[in-house]
Design a protein around this motif. Structure first.
Motif, PDB file in Angstrom:
ATOM      1  N   VAL A  48       0.637  -1.537   0.076  1.00 46.51           N
ATOM      2  CA  VAL A  48      -0.102   0.392   0.118  1.00 46.51           C
ATOM      3  C   VAL A  48       1.137   1.778  -0.053  1.00 46.51           C
ATOM      4  N   PHE A  49       0.515   2.385  -0.995  1.00 40.46           N
ATOM      5  CA  PHE A  49       0.957   3.034  -1.190  1.00 40.46           C
ATOM      6  C   PHE A  49       0.182   4.746  -1.120  1.00 40.46           C
ATOM      7  N   ASP A  50      -0.646   4.582  -1.820  1.00 42.33           N
ATOM      8  CA  ASP A  50      -1.719   6.012  -1.687  1.00 42.33           C
ATOM      9  C   ASP A  50      -2.009   6.358  -0.504  1.00 42.33           C
ATOM     10  N   LEU A  51      -3.130   4.823   0.198  1.00 45.59           N
ATOM     11  CA  LEU A  51      -3.310   5.404   1.668  1.00 45.59           C
ATOM     12  C   LEU A  51      -2.497   5.922   1.852  1.00 45.59           C
ATOM     13  N   VAL A  52      -1.536   5.981   2.610  1.00 44.76           N
ATOM     14  CA  VAL A  52      -0.554   6.558   3.131  1.00 44.76           C
ATOM     15  C   VAL A  52       0.180   8.050   2.849  1.00 44.76           C
ATOM     16  N   PHE A  53       0.289   7.987   2.147  1.00 46.63           N
ATOM     17  CA  PHE A  53       0.651   8.984   0.934  1.00 46.63           C
ATOM     18  C   PHE A  53      -0.213  10.224   0.994  1.00 46.63           C
ATOM     19  N   ALA A  54      -1.309  10.316   0.729  1.00 47.12           N
ATOM     20  CA  ALA A  54      -2.941  10.770   1.379  1.00 47.12           C
ATOM     21  C   ALA A  54      -2.992  11.784   2.317  1.00 47.12           C
ATOM     22  N   MET A  55      -2.937  10.270   3.613  1.00 51.48           N
ATOM     23  CA  MET A  55      -2.731  10.601   4.839  1.00 51.48           C
ATOM     24  C   MET A  55      -1.856  11.536   5.945  1.00 51.48           C
ATOM     25  N   THR A  56      -0.762  10.921   5.251  1.00 53.26           N
ATOM     26  CA  THR A  56       0.522  11.206   6.191  1.00 53.26           C
ATOM     27  C   THR A  56       1.741  11.511   5.962  1.00 53.26           C
ATOM     28  N   GLY A  57       1.664  11.273   4.601  1.00 52.81           N
ATOM     29  CA  GLY A  57       2.930  11.294   3.966  1.00 52.81           C
ATOM     30  C   GLY A  57       4.436  10.553   4.384  1.00 52.81           C
ATOM     31  N   GLY A  58       4.233  10.099   5.299  1.00 47.26           N
ATOM     32  CA  GLY A  58       5.379   9.120   6.087  1.00 47.26           C
ATOM     33  C   GLY A  58       5.599   9.360   7.514  1.00 47.26           C
ATOM     34  N   GLY A  59       4.514  11.026   7.642  1.00 43.09           N
ATOM     35  CA  GLY A  59       5.234  12.121   8.832  1.00 43.09           C
ATOM     36  C   GLY A  59       4.507  11.042   9.386  1.00 43.09           C
ATOM     37  N   PRO A  60       4.567  11.422  10.794  1.00 40.45           N
ATOM     38  CA  PRO A  60       5.585  12.502  11.655  1.00 40.45           C
ATOM     39  C   PRO A  60       6.323  11.692  11.587  1.00 40.45           C
ATOM     40  N   VAL A  61       7.379  12.327  10.986  1.00 40.35           N
ATOM     41  CA  VAL A  61       9.099  11.834  11.877  1.00 40.35           C
ATOM     42  C   VAL A  61       9.317  10.558  11.363  1.00 40.35           C
ATOM     43  N   ASP A  62       8.720  10.432  10.297  1.00 32.28           N
ATOM     44  CA  ASP A  62       8.902   8.512   9.766  1.00 32.28           C
ATOM     45  C   ASP A  62       7.890   7.537  10.417  1.00 32.28           C
ATOM     46  N   ALA A  63       7.389   8.134  11.052  1.00 23.46           N
ATOM     47  CA  ALA A  63       6.318   7.257  12.143  1.00 23.46           C
ATOM     48  C   ALA A  63       5.239   6.248  10.935  1.00 23.46           C
ATOM     49  N   THR A  64       5.537   6.840  10.038  1.00 20.12           N
ATOM     50  CA  THR A  64       4.179   6.324   9.132  1.00 20.12           C
ATOM     51  C   THR A  64       4.808   5.306   7.284  1.00 20.12           C
ATOM     52  N   ARG A  65       6.266   5.870   7.203  1.00 20.61           N
ATOM     53  CA  ARG A  65       7.016   5.621   6.137  1.00 20.61           C
ATOM     54  C   ARG A  65       7.218   3.570   5.892  1.00 20.61           C
ATOM     55  N   VAL A  66       5.782   4.126   5.515  1.00 23.08           N
ATOM     56  CA  VAL A  66       5.825   1.867   5.216  1.00 23.08           C
ATOM     57  C   VAL A  66       7.065   1.704   4.097  1.00 23.08           C
ATOM     58  N   LEU A  67       7.186   0.798   3.876  1.00 26.47           N
ATOM     59  CA  LEU A  67       8.626  -0.028   2.800  1.00 26.47           C
ATOM     60  C   LEU A  67       7.951   0.513   1.409  1.00 26.47           C
ATOM     61  N   SER A  68       6.853   1.064   1.056  1.00 24.99           N
ATOM     62  CA  SER A  68       6.795   1.674  -0.094  1.00 24.99           C
ATOM     63  C   SER A  68       6.687   3.239  -0.345  1.00 24.99           C
ATOM     64  N   LEU A  69       6.698   4.169   0.728  1.00 28.94           N
ATOM     65  CA  LEU A  69       6.567   5.178   1.098  1.00 28.94           C
ATOM     66  C   LEU A  69       8.642   5.037   0.641  1.00 28.94           C
ATOM     67  N   TYR A  70       9.246   4.266   1.447  1.00 32.42           N
ATOM     68  CA  TYR A  70      10.811   3.904   1.711  1.00 32.42           C
ATOM     69  C   TYR A  70      11.800   4.435   0.184  1.00 32.42           C
ATOM     70  N   VAL A  71      10.484   3.460  -0.592  1.00 28.65           N
ATOM     71  CA  VAL A  71      11.151   3.069  -2.024  1.00 28.65           C
ATOM     72  C   VAL A  71      10.785   4.643  -2.897  1.00 28.65           C
ATOM     73  N   TYR A  72       9.715   5.471  -2.543  1.00 25.14           N
ATOM     74  CA  TYR A  72       9.057   6.012  -3.363  1.00 25.14           C
ATOM     75  C   TYR A  72      10.512   7.543  -2.910  1.00 25.14           C
ATOM     76  N   GLU A  73      10.301   8.027  -1.575  1.00 21.23           N
ATOM     77  CA  GLU A  73      11.368   8.543  -1.670  1.00 21.23           C
ATOM     78  C   GLU A  73      13.003   8.715  -1.841  1.00 21.23           C
ATOM     79  N   VAL A  74      13.565   7.552  -1.803  1.00 22.15           N
ATOM     80  CA  VAL A  74      14.876   7.278  -2.420  1.00 22.15           C
ATOM     81  C   VAL A  74      14.634   7.605  -4.004  1.00 22.15           C
ATOM     82  N   PHE A  75      14.073   7.402  -5.199  1.00 26.60           N
ATOM     83  CA  PHE A  75      13.736   7.154  -6.039  1.00 26.60           C
ATOM     84  C   PHE A  75      13.158   9.198  -7.025  1.00 26.60           C
ATOM     85  N   PHE A  76      12.469   9.997  -5.442  1.00 29.35           N
ATOM     86  CA  PHE A  76      12.078  10.525  -6.276  1.00 29.35           C
ATOM     87  C   PHE A  76      12.239  11.899  -5.361  1.00 29.35           C
ATOM     88  N   ARG A  77      12.803  11.218  -4.284  1.00 29.83           N
ATOM     89  CA  ARG A  77      13.142  12.733  -3.049  1.00 29.83           C
ATOM     90  C   ARG A  77      14.994  12.784  -3.396  1.00 29.83           C
TER      91      ARG A  77
END
Length: 322
Positions: A254-283
């Motif tokens: 799951v990526f879109d639900l977490v990204f829409a709600m918290t974006g992986g924050g606060p302080v990486d508290a919801t940065r699941v693996l799919s968001l980690y991949v996204y950040e390494v790629f596009f951030r």
């Protein structure tokens, strides 16, 4: 023997009499089957095989934003994989993904099973209520995430407003901006999305159970709990395993639900693996490490899919033998 030899000679004579390039009916059917499969194979090759191959190629090269257009990628073997595995943020995301997946699956399956048992019995407005429950599953995850972000908002959220309205101001909380509760809020939203899917599949499984089994058990004096434990649960095991495996494959990525709600924050508290991949790629634009992390993200769904296919084949083999 003479009859067999004569038949073989007749078949050989007819084959020799065919014009060049003539195909037998079975060969024509085989060729037509291959032609019908070509669009599906082309689709899989273009949208599945090629991206996977390119991702695997990127994971063993040092691909940076500066050299992406110039083609200056340098082969570095498993250096990207080692860099990802040595990153504490990666393992933090893995732990969050496992916690998110297991908590969601447990609640989705339990609530879905309870609702399936409820809707398996006829009662007024059964179909209407079942249709309304499916709305949560039919909505796009981004819409559901935005809805729950508003519901759990600290200032204008409906949940905190309800607590204040009933005099429970002390229980109001910044649910999505507090690292201690943000993951729970995301899990709650994912449970709301997944319960109808579990309920629908389990309800179909319940309808396949012969009601005469329950009637016979009731006549023999079995209680409702005994009938559930001795009849319903064993007969629902294949469907339950399928529902859990499909839920695991979907929930872990799951990526879109977490990204829409918290974006992986606060302080990486919801940065699941799919968001980690996204950040390494596009951030951070570390495409090689992002590709390596993406391959590692596929490990759990891939192993689950292999187990699921093998189980289906085993069940088909058992069903065919009986």
């Amino acid at each position: 023997m003479r009859g067999r030899q004569g038949l073989a000679l007749e078949v050989h004579r007819r084959r020799a009499a065919r014009p060049p390039g003539h195909l037998s009916p079975s060969a024509r059917r085989r060729r037509a089957g291959y032609l019908f499969c070509l669009p599906g194979l082309a689709f899989l090759a273009l949208f599945l095989a090629y991206p996977l191959f390119y991702n695997a190629w990127t994971s063993v090269h040092d691909v940076r934003l500066s050299g992406l257009l110039g083609g200056a990628e340098r082969f570095n073997g498993l250096a990207n994989h080692r860099a990802v595995l040595d990153d504490p943020a990666f393992w933090h995301s893995v732990r969050l993904s496992l916690l998110f997946t297991l908590a969601s699956l447990a609640c989705q399956f339990t609530l879905g099973f309870a609702l399936a048992l409820l809707f398996a019995r006829p009662f007024p407005l059964n179909g209407l209520l079942r249709s309304l429950l499916l709305v949560a599953w039919l909505l796009p995850p981004v819409v559901s995430g935005t809805l729950f972000r508003w519901l759990l908002d600290a200032e204008s959220g409906a949940y905190n407003a309800l607590l204040r309205a009933v005099g429970l101001d002390a229980l109001s909380h910044a649910w999505l901006t507090d690292p201690a509760t943000s993951l729970a809020g995301v899990i709650l939203a994912n449970i709301w999305i997944g319960v109808p899917f579990n309920m629908l599949l389990l309800l179909v499984g319940l309808h396949t159970i012969d009601p005469e089994l329950h009637e016979a058990a009731a006549i023999d004096g079995a209680s409702a709990w005994q009938r559930f434990r001795r009849i319903t649960l064993p007969l629902m095991r294949p469907v339950s395993v399928t529902v859990l495996l499909l839920g695991l494959i979907y929930t872990f990525k799951v990526f879109d639900l977490v990204f829409a709600m918290t974006g992986g924050g606060p302080v990486d508290a919801t940065r699941v693996l799919s968001l980690y991949v996204y950040e390494v790629f596009f951030r951070f634009f570390r495409f090689g490490e992002g590709a390596a992390a993406g391959l590692l993200l596929l490990v759990v769904p891939l192993l689950t899919g292999v187990f699921y296919v093998r189980r289906l084949r085993r069940e088909d083999a058992v069903g065919g033998s009986t």
